[in-house]
Design a protein around this motif. Sequence first.
Motif, PDB file in Angstrom:
ATOM      1  N   ASN A 128      64.428  70.662  23.710  1.00  0.00           N
ATOM      2  CA  ASN A 128      63.651  71.718  23.061  1.00  0.00           C
ATOM      3  C   ASN A 128      63.516  72.872  24.045  1.00  0.00           C
ATOM      4  N   VAL A 129      63.851  74.086  23.592  1.00  0.00           N
ATOM      5  CA  VAL A 129      63.786  75.262  24.452  1.00  0.00           C
ATOM      6  C   VAL A 129      62.764  76.237  23.889  1.00  0.00           C
ATOM      7  N   GLU A 130      61.835  76.680  24.743  1.00  0.00           N
ATOM      8  CA  GLU A 130      60.848  77.690  24.384  1.00  0.00           C
ATOM      9  C   GLU A 130      60.939  78.810  25.415  1.00  0.00           C
ATOM     10  N   ILE A 147      66.085  75.475  19.744  1.00  0.00           N
ATOM     11  CA  ILE A 147      65.916  76.643  20.608  1.00  0.00           C
ATOM     12  C   ILE A 147      65.029  77.671  19.916  1.00  0.00           C
ATOM     13  N   ARG A 148      64.014  78.140  20.640  1.00  0.00           N
ATOM     14  CA  ARG A 148      63.146  79.187  20.110  1.00  0.00           C
ATOM     15  C   ARG A 148      62.911  80.215  21.211  1.00  0.00           C
ATOM     16  N   THR A 149      63.162  81.483  20.894  1.00  0.00           N
ATOM     17  CA  THR A 149      62.943  82.544  21.870  1.00  0.00           C
ATOM     18  C   THR A 149      62.288  83.726  21.186  1.00  0.00           C
ATOM     19  N   GLY A 150      61.353  84.380  21.897  1.00  0.00           N
ATOM     20  CA  GLY A 150      60.674  85.531  21.327  1.00  0.00           C
ATOM     21  C   GLY A 150      61.591  86.737  21.218  1.00  0.00           C
ATOM     22  N   GLU A 151      62.393  86.940  22.256  1.00  0.00           N
ATOM     23  CA  GLU A 151      63.311  88.072  22.265  1.00  0.00           C
ATOM     24  C   GLU A 151      64.508  87.730  23.131  1.00  0.00           C
ATOM     25  N   GLY A 152      65.674  87.678  22.518  1.00  0.00           N
ATOM     26  CA  GLY A 152      66.878  87.383  23.268  1.00  0.00           C
ATOM     27  C   GLY A 152      67.935  86.759  22.379  1.00  0.00           C
ATOM     28  N   GLN A 164      68.780  73.668  15.663  1.00  0.00           N
ATOM     29  CA  GLN A 164      67.791  74.589  15.127  1.00  0.00           C
ATOM     30  C   GLN A 164      67.636  75.743  16.116  1.00  0.00           C
ATOM     31  N   VAL A 165      67.783  76.981  15.610  1.00  0.00           N
ATOM     32  CA  VAL A 165      67.660  78.162  16.459  1.00  0.00           C
ATOM     33  C   VAL A 165      66.751  79.173  15.773  1.00  0.00           C
ATOM     34  N   ARG A 166      65.805  79.719  16.533  1.00  0.00           N
ATOM     35  CA  ARG A 166      64.928  80.756  15.993  1.00  0.00           C
ATOM     36  C   ARG A 166      64.649  81.780  17.087  1.00  0.00           C
ATOM     37  N   THR A 167      64.885  83.061  16.783  1.00  0.00           N
ATOM     38  CA  THR A 167      64.584  84.122  17.729  1.00  0.00           C
ATOM     39  C   THR A 167      63.912  85.267  16.990  1.00  0.00           C
ATOM     40  N   GLY A 168      62.925  85.879  17.634  1.00  0.00           N
ATOM     41  CA  GLY A 168      62.219  86.982  17.003  1.00  0.00           C
ATOM     42  C   GLY A 168      63.060  88.239  16.941  1.00  0.00           C
ATOM     43  N   ASP A 169      63.853  88.473  17.995  1.00  0.00           N
ATOM     44  CA  ASP A 169      64.658  89.693  18.074  1.00  0.00           C
ATOM     45  C   ASP A 169      65.902  89.396  18.889  1.00  0.00           C
ATOM     46  N   GLY A 170      67.017  89.197  18.205  1.00  0.00           N
ATOM     47  CA  GLY A 170      68.252  88.914  18.905  1.00  0.00           C
ATOM     48  C   GLY A 170      69.270  88.284  17.982  1.00  0.00           C
ATOM     49  N   SER A 171      70.524  88.373  18.350  1.00  0.00           N
ATOM     50  CA  SER A 171      71.586  87.795  17.538  1.00  0.00           C
ATOM     51  C   SER A 171      71.725  86.302  17.813  1.00  0.00           C
TER      52      SER A 171
END
Length: 259
Positions: A128-130, A147-152, A164-171
Amino acid sequence: MSRATRTVPARAAAVAGAVVVLVAGLSACGASAGDDKDPEHRSFALRGDTLTVDSDDSALEIVAADTNPAGRIEVTRWFEGSVVIGEEPKVTWSFKDDRLVLRMTCSGIAVDCSARHRIEVPRGIAVNVEDGDGSVRARGFRDALNIRTGEGSVRVTDTTGPLQVRTGDGSVRADVSSRQVGTQTGDGSIRLQLGAVPDLVESRTGDGSVTIALPRETYRVTTKTGDGAVDASVPRDDTSAHVVNTRTGDGKVTVRTAN
């Protein structure tokens, strides 16, 4: 008296001007962790079968490695940083209860810092990546990867486990053979290249295109876009056990057979 009154503001203006010039110079150059020629390395012992990586501001490279000793993760970090006025910049790492915590302190006037970590994980470990702010690259996983990142931006390759991948702002880019894939970004495009027929693919972006390339098979496809074209050219059957759901607020949706 009047001469002294004029001199103090002049000196203050000179100092302020020097700081502005220095800030502009640092901003133009930009620190890069890649310039660190002497990276640090540590090894941590895992107790369970799931690793959590908790990072605030670092580029991450996470690799499943057959060469790792059983039950241990190997971490290498690169760091470059400078602060003109303020505390000395630093990076820290800690490990407790199978949670790797990576932090960077870089605050003050004219700050310029960059950190990068490479994390080697033994096979058979879920991850799990935060990540608060930073790109993530991962490869080689047979077990669950979240994987979860706020921006990247996020890049995943050579992976067969649930993704599972989730990012607030990024490709998001993934070239995998996972049977279950979920991707979401608030602002950015999604491109998926699947090497095996999936059971379920769900992709959503607020602003950006979605492109999914699939092995030849019949799929149950649902697409929705607020403002953009839809091109779903794969064979379709509403009773298929292979499900693809895509949604974008503003952008084109493409679901096609891989070449």
